[in-house]
Enzyme design. Sequence first.
Site, PDB file in Angstrom:
ATOM      1  N   ARG A 178       0.808  -1.231   0.000  1.00 32.20           N
ATOM      2  CA  ARG A 178       0.000   0.000   0.000  1.00 32.20           C
ATOM      3  C   ARG A 178       0.837   1.276   0.000  1.00 32.20           C
ATOM      4  NH1 ARG A 178      -2.524  -3.435  -1.596  1.00 32.20           N
ATOM      5  NH2 ARG A 178      -4.537  -4.225  -0.878  1.00 32.20           N
ATOM      6  N   SER A 229     -11.550  -1.190   2.134  1.00 30.54           N
ATOM      7  CA  SER A 229     -10.968  -1.610   3.418  1.00 30.54           C
ATOM      8  C   SER A 229     -10.395  -0.388   4.123  1.00 30.54           C
ATOM      9  CB  SER A 229      -9.862  -2.645   3.196  1.00 30.54           C
ATOM     10  OG  SER A 229     -10.383  -3.802   2.584  1.00 30.54           O
ATOM     11  N   GLU A 299      -5.777   2.747   6.304  1.00 25.68           N
ATOM     12  CA  GLU A 299      -5.390   2.689   4.896  1.00 25.68           C
ATOM     13  C   GLU A 299      -5.923   3.905   4.142  1.00 25.68           C
ATOM     14  OE1 GLU A 299      -6.563  -0.213   1.231  1.00 25.68           O
ATOM     15  OE2 GLU A 299      -5.641  -1.186   2.958  1.00 25.68           O
TER      16      GLU A 299
END
Length: 304
Positions: A178, A229, A299
């Site tokens: 990420r 998410s 995130e």
Amino acid sequence: MEHIKDCIAALREAAPEIDIAENELMRRHTTFAIGGPADLFVQPKTRRELTTALAVLRERNIPFLLLGNGSNMLVADAGIRGAVVCTSELDEVRVNEDNTVSAEAGALLSRIARRAQRSGLTGAEFAGGIPGSLGGAVYMNAGAYDGTMAGIVQETEFVDGEGNICTLKGDEHGFDYRTSVFRKHPDWTVLRSTMQLQNGDSAAILDKMNDFAQRRRDKQPLNFPSAGSTFKRPVGHFAGQLIEQAGLKGTSVGAAQVSEKHAGFLINRGGATCDDMLRLIELVQNRVREQFGVELECEVRIVK
């Protein structure tokens, strides 16, 4: 606000056809459907308009935020001071003879995956259900199921903080879970990436994409605004599983809620504010830390 008016005049002079709006509500441009007004909302339609807009904003020291599809972003209720530069109109996707696909920053991943499938190219199936654009996906090394952008991105053209057109190749992207080199250089702007794919069978590729899509429909709360998410996967764990085990499914703060379908998704049930979502994020992080000693890292990019 006089500097904003001056900036608009300079943008109009440098790029007469560019789309500019004042006090544009960011909730219209994020998948969370949350966010107050941006002082300026600039939407270039060509690469020249984009690079010109960036140059004008830098010359006048106007802070700016780059926006693609707004799919991994939580914007403050007070909105954004300065400018938002939206790349959604820069969405060309081109299939090349060497089994590569080139796409501009604003091209949706779903569209890239469909073009690859129709051309009999495999490797981008994972991206078919990710609701983001190419620029944001490269920025955060987006991924799902069996793939990530790191596995297919071969080359990226970008504008650096001085306005120079530069190119990254291979490992120079600095891809990791990420993240990418672009996170370390927020003044860099993705223009286009080239992705290396392989020959495959169009029907089999479509079957795989349909399977991924069905899994998403079965497991994810796609009928509510969310940013996907909410938390990164902690080492050795799954965020959604920890949140569920902490008894937080369905927990709400205002109109922000831990999804009852998938605890890894925090959703907007209608009219949620950024403050609602931030308080819910903090509640979830605190409860998981207290019960399991695990730190959940957000995130989603929080823009205040």
